[in-house]
Design a protein around this motif. Structure first.
Motif, PDB file in Angstrom:
ATOM      1  N   SER A  85      33.439  49.515  44.206  1.00 17.50           N
ATOM      2  CA  SER A  85      32.644  50.495  43.457  1.00 17.50           C
ATOM      3  C   SER A  85      31.751  49.839  42.410  1.00 17.50           C
ATOM      4  O   SER A  85      30.711  50.379  42.048  1.00 17.50           O
ATOM      5  N   GLY A  86      32.152  48.686  41.907  1.00 20.95           N
ATOM      6  CA  GLY A  86      31.397  48.004  40.853  1.00 20.95           C
ATOM      7  C   GLY A  86      30.736  46.736  41.344  1.00 20.95           C
ATOM      8  O   GLY A  86      30.926  45.670  40.752  1.00 20.95           O
ATOM      9  N   ALA A  87      29.942  46.840  42.408  1.00 20.53           N
ATOM     10  CA  ALA A  87      29.322  45.646  42.988  1.00 20.53           C
ATOM     11  C   ALA A  87      28.402  44.946  41.988  1.00 20.53           C
ATOM     12  O   ALA A  87      28.351  43.710  41.934  1.00 20.53           O
ATOM     13  N   ASN A  88      27.670  45.717  41.189  1.00 16.98           N
ATOM     14  CA  ASN A  88      26.784  45.109  40.191  1.00 16.98           C
ATOM     15  C   ASN A  88      27.581  44.358  39.132  1.00 16.98           C
ATOM     16  O   ASN A  88      27.195  43.269  38.699  1.00 16.98           O
ATOM     17  N   PHE A  89      28.707  44.924  38.717  1.00 17.26           N
ATOM     18  CA  PHE A  89      29.558  44.252  37.729  1.00 17.26           C
ATOM     19  C   PHE A  89      30.193  42.990  38.326  1.00 17.26           C
ATOM     20  O   PHE A  89      30.286  41.958  37.662  1.00 17.26           O
ATOM     21  N   PHE A  90      30.647  43.100  39.571  1.00 15.61           N
ATOM     22  CA  PHE A  90      31.243  41.947  40.243  1.00 15.61           C
ATOM     23  C   PHE A  90      30.247  40.786  40.311  1.00 15.61           C
ATOM     24  O   PHE A  90      30.607  39.630  40.055  1.00 15.61           O
ATOM     25  N   GLY A  91      28.976  41.104  40.637  1.00 14.62           N
ATOM     26  CA  GLY A  91      27.958  40.063  40.720  1.00 14.62           C
ATOM     27  C   GLY A  91      27.772  39.342  39.405  1.00 14.62           C
ATOM     28  O   GLY A  91      27.662  38.109  39.364  1.00 14.62           O
ATOM     29  N   GLU A  92      27.771  40.087  38.292  1.00 13.53           N
ATOM     30  CA  GLU A  92      27.580  39.455  36.992  1.00 13.53           C
ATOM     31  C   GLU A  92      28.791  38.616  36.589  1.00 13.53           C
ATOM     32  O   GLU A  92      28.645  37.538  35.994  1.00 13.53           O
ATOM     33  N   ILE A  93      29.978  39.077  36.916  1.00 12.56           N
ATOM     34  CA  ILE A  93      31.185  38.286  36.632  1.00 12.56           C
ATOM     35  C   ILE A  93      31.145  36.971  37.400  1.00 12.56           C
ATOM     36  O   ILE A  93      31.438  35.898  36.852  1.00 12.56           O
ATOM     37  N   VAL A  94      30.769  37.039  38.679  1.00  6.36           N
ATOM     38  CA  VAL A  94      30.654  35.834  39.503  1.00  6.36           C
ATOM     39  C   VAL A  94      29.618  34.883  38.899  1.00  6.36           C
ATOM     40  O   VAL A  94      29.832  33.657  38.849  1.00  6.36           O
ATOM     41  N   GLU A  95      28.494  35.439  38.461  1.00 11.56           N
ATOM     42  CA  GLU A  95      27.449  34.621  37.832  1.00 11.56           C
ATOM     43  C   GLU A  95      28.009  33.745  36.724  1.00 11.56           C
ATOM     44  O   GLU A  95      27.801  32.530  36.709  1.00 11.56           O
ATOM     45  N   TRP A  96      28.696  34.375  35.782  1.00  7.71           N
ATOM     46  CA  TRP A  96      29.084  33.633  34.585  1.00  7.71           C
ATOM     47  C   TRP A  96      30.248  32.689  34.821  1.00  7.71           C
ATOM     48  O   TRP A  96      30.379  31.677  34.120  1.00  7.71           O
ATOM     49  N   VAL A 126      36.802  46.447  41.771  1.00 10.77           N
ATOM     50  CA  VAL A 126      36.032  45.312  41.257  1.00 10.77           C
ATOM     51  C   VAL A 126      35.962  44.157  42.246  1.00 10.77           C
ATOM     52  O   VAL A 126      34.885  43.590  42.474  1.00 10.77           O
ATOM     53  N   VAL A 127      37.080  43.784  42.854  1.00  9.40           N
ATOM     54  CA  VAL A 127      37.148  42.612  43.726  1.00  9.40           C
ATOM     55  C   VAL A 127      37.384  43.067  45.163  1.00  9.40           C
ATOM     56  O   VAL A 127      38.366  43.776  45.415  1.00  9.40           O
ATOM     57  N   PRO A 128      36.511  42.707  46.098  1.00  7.63           N
ATOM     58  CA  PRO A 128      36.659  43.154  47.493  1.00  7.63           C
ATOM     59  C   PRO A 128      38.049  42.844  48.065  1.00  7.63           C
ATOM     60  O   PRO A 128      38.567  41.728  47.887  1.00  7.63           O
ATOM     61  N   PHE A 129      38.651  43.863  48.706  1.00  8.11           N
ATOM     62  CA  PHE A 129      39.924  43.753  49.410  1.00  8.11           C
ATOM     63  C   PHE A 129      41.140  43.558  48.499  1.00  8.11           C
ATOM     64  O   PHE A 129      42.264  43.539  48.978  1.00  8.11           O
ATOM     65  N   ILE A 130      40.920  43.402  47.194  1.00  7.12           N
ATOM     66  CA  ILE A 130      42.040  43.062  46.302  1.00  7.12           C
ATOM     67  C   ILE A 130      42.289  44.136  45.251  1.00  7.12           C
ATOM     68  O   ILE A 130      43.372  44.724  45.176  1.00  7.12           O
ATOM     69  N   PHE A 131      41.282  44.415  44.413  1.00  9.61           N
ATOM     70  CA  PHE A 131      41.487  45.336  43.287  1.00  9.61           C
ATOM     71  C   PHE A 131      40.247  46.189  43.041  1.00  9.61           C
ATOM     72  O   PHE A 131      39.151  45.665  42.951  1.00  9.61           O
ATOM     73  N   TYR A 183      24.823  62.133  39.979  1.00  7.34           N
ATOM     74  CA  TYR A 183      25.340  60.896  40.546  1.00  7.34           C
ATOM     75  C   TYR A 183      25.591  61.047  42.041  1.00  7.34           C
ATOM     76  O   TYR A 183      25.974  62.124  42.517  1.00  7.34           O
ATOM     77  N   ARG A 184      25.383  59.956  42.763  1.00  6.11           N
ATOM     78  CA  ARG A 184      25.599  59.922  44.199  1.00  6.11           C
ATOM     79  C   ARG A 184      26.428  58.692  44.553  1.00  6.11           C
ATOM     80  O   ARG A 184      26.533  57.758  43.774  1.00  6.11           O
ATOM     81  N   ILE A 185      26.991  58.703  45.735  1.00  2.49           N
ATOM     82  CA  ILE A 185      27.808  57.571  46.188  1.00  2.49           C
ATOM     83  C   ILE A 185      26.886  56.417  46.583  1.00  2.49           C
ATOM     84  O   ILE A 185      26.039  56.574  47.459  1.00  2.49           O
ATOM     85  N   PRO A 186      27.013  55.251  45.952  1.00  2.00           N
ATOM     86  CA  PRO A 186      26.195  54.102  46.361  1.00  2.00           C
ATOM     87  C   PRO A 186      26.673  53.541  47.697  1.00  2.00           C
ATOM     88  O   PRO A 186      27.876  53.449  47.953  1.00  2.00           O
ATOM     89  N   ARG A 187      25.730  53.174  48.526  1.00  2.00           N
ATOM     90  CA  ARG A 187      26.054  52.620  49.845  1.00  2.00           C
ATOM     91  C   ARG A 187      25.191  51.391  50.117  1.00  2.00           C
ATOM     92  O   ARG A 187      24.072  51.287  49.643  1.00  2.00           O
ATOM     93  N   GLY A 188      25.754  50.469  50.902  1.00  2.00           N
ATOM     94  CA  GLY A 188      25.036  49.255  51.252  1.00  2.00           C
ATOM     95  C   GLY A 188      25.494  48.067  50.419  1.00  2.00           C
ATOM     96  O   GLY A 188      26.016  48.228  49.314  1.00  2.00           O
ATOM     97  N   GLY A 189      25.295  46.871  50.950  1.00  3.85           N
ATOM     98  CA  GLY A 189      25.689  45.661  50.239  1.00  3.85           C
ATOM     99  C   GLY A 189      27.182  45.641  49.950  1.00  3.85           C
ATOM    100  O   GLY A 189      27.998  46.143  50.738  1.00  3.85           O
ATOM    101  N   LEU A 190      27.548  45.104  48.825  1.00  4.94           N
ATOM    102  CA  LEU A 190      28.964  45.038  48.453  1.00  4.94           C
ATOM    103  C   LEU A 190      29.518  46.383  48.024  1.00  4.94           C
ATOM    104  O   LEU A 190      30.730  46.510  47.833  1.00  4.94           O
ATOM    105  N   PHE A 191      28.654  47.388  47.881  1.00  6.23           N
ATOM    106  CA  PHE A 191      29.159  48.723  47.563  1.00  6.23           C
ATOM    107  C   PHE A 191      29.989  49.297  48.710  1.00  6.23           C
ATOM    108  O   PHE A 191      30.727  50.265  48.516  1.00  6.23           O
ATOM    109  N   GLU A 192      29.891  48.724  49.876  1.00  2.00           N
ATOM    110  CA  GLU A 192      30.734  49.152  50.993  1.00  2.00           C
ATOM    111  C   GLU A 192      32.182  48.705  50.793  1.00  2.00           C
ATOM    112  O   GLU A 192      33.089  49.200  51.460  1.00  2.00           O
ATOM    113  N   TYR A 193      32.390  47.775  49.862  1.00  2.00           N
ATOM    114  CA  TYR A 193      33.720  47.213  49.644  1.00  2.00           C
ATOM    115  C   TYR A 193      34.277  47.487  48.246  1.00  2.00           C
ATOM    116  O   TYR A 193      35.493  47.568  48.077  1.00  2.00           O
TER     117      TYR A 193
END
Length: 268
Positions: A204-215, A263-268, A192-202
């Protein structure tokens, strides 16, 4: 079948529709309770797939691509079959919303599943996911095609377009984040490596956050309890996984950015 349906008196039709609505309401509450159950369970322990599988337990494993394809397919296929066998033609609003739902699962089934380089998935997890996706695909499709009524005026409603904008923004975040994760390692690598770029800068779970926002966007667009119950279930089931990933990165990488949230940028 069509003739029989047309022969039902108006009052009987109304009672039949009310019965369907009652079933939908109870199923929606069931989905929400199931989601809350996942939330409580994952506070105690991680769901055992991916990096959280203990090889010493001797679980039966399925290749990642096969598992993801098999478990995501019902959420695409079941609503499509319901649409193909519908007795009445769908309104533009219902067709648009159903296609939106199916688009997500088309991407997850036929694109994401074929590109993933993940670890094998336990057979029991795959089977439980197939059961859930089959039920949810039927539930969402049945509601849209048999219970919901979206007149042409719905196409001018702000809730529809706000919801669709939020949905597609979340989908873009989800796809972009998955692409970043895929590029972290080559086929065959398991470290495993540290993901960088996109919302991963803010977060750790940018992919999960995107799916939550979707639904939640989809829930706004449909303005329905079934869609909201699924959005809540999604948040309760993959939100904790994002938090577990966050702790994993903090534990295993000394230089992990301290400013990142889970999960949520700047909050949690």
């Amino acid at each position: 079948m069509i003739a029989g349906w047309q022969a039902i008196p108006h009052e009987a039709k109304r009672e039949n529709m009310q019965c369907r609505q009652d079933v939908v309401q109870w199923c929606s509450w069931g989905f929400m309770l199931l989601g809350l159950g996942f939330l409580v369970r994952q506070k105690k322990t991680e769901t055992p797939y991916g990096r959280y599988v203990d090889p010493s337990e001797g679980r039966r494993m399925v290749p990642a691509r096969v598992a993801w394809f098999a478990q995501e397919l019902p959420s695409f296929l079941v609503p499509v079959l319901l649409l193909a066998t519908a007795e009445e033609s769908s309104s533009m609003g219902r067709a648009l919303l159903l296609c939106t739902f199916c688009l997500h699962y088309f991407q997850r089934t036929f694109i994401y599943a074929l590109l993933i380089h993940g670890r094998p998935c336990p057979l029991c997890i795959m089977i439980s996911a197939i059961v859930f996706c089959s039920c949810n695909g039927f539930f969402q499709g049945y509601y849209l095609l048999r219970c919901a009524e979206y007149e042409h005026s719905w196409l001018r409603d702000a809730r529809l377009w706000i919801g669709l904008i939020v949905f597609y923004a979340g989908m873009a975040i989800n796809i972009h984040s998955d692409q970043i994760l895929r590029k972290l390692r080559k086929p065959g690598e398991t470290d495993y490596r540290i993901p960088r770029g996109g919302l991963f800068e803010y977060i750790s779970g940018a992919n999960f956050f995107g799916e939550i926002v979707e639904w939640f966007g989809y829930a706004i667009a449909t303005w329905s309890m079934p869609a909201f119950s699924f959005a809540l279930f999604t948040m309760c089931s993959i939100g904790p996984r994002a938090y577990h990933h966050h702790r994993f990165y903090q534990k295993n990488f000394k230089g992990y950015p301290k400013s990142r949230k889970a999960v949520v940028p700047f909050i949690f």
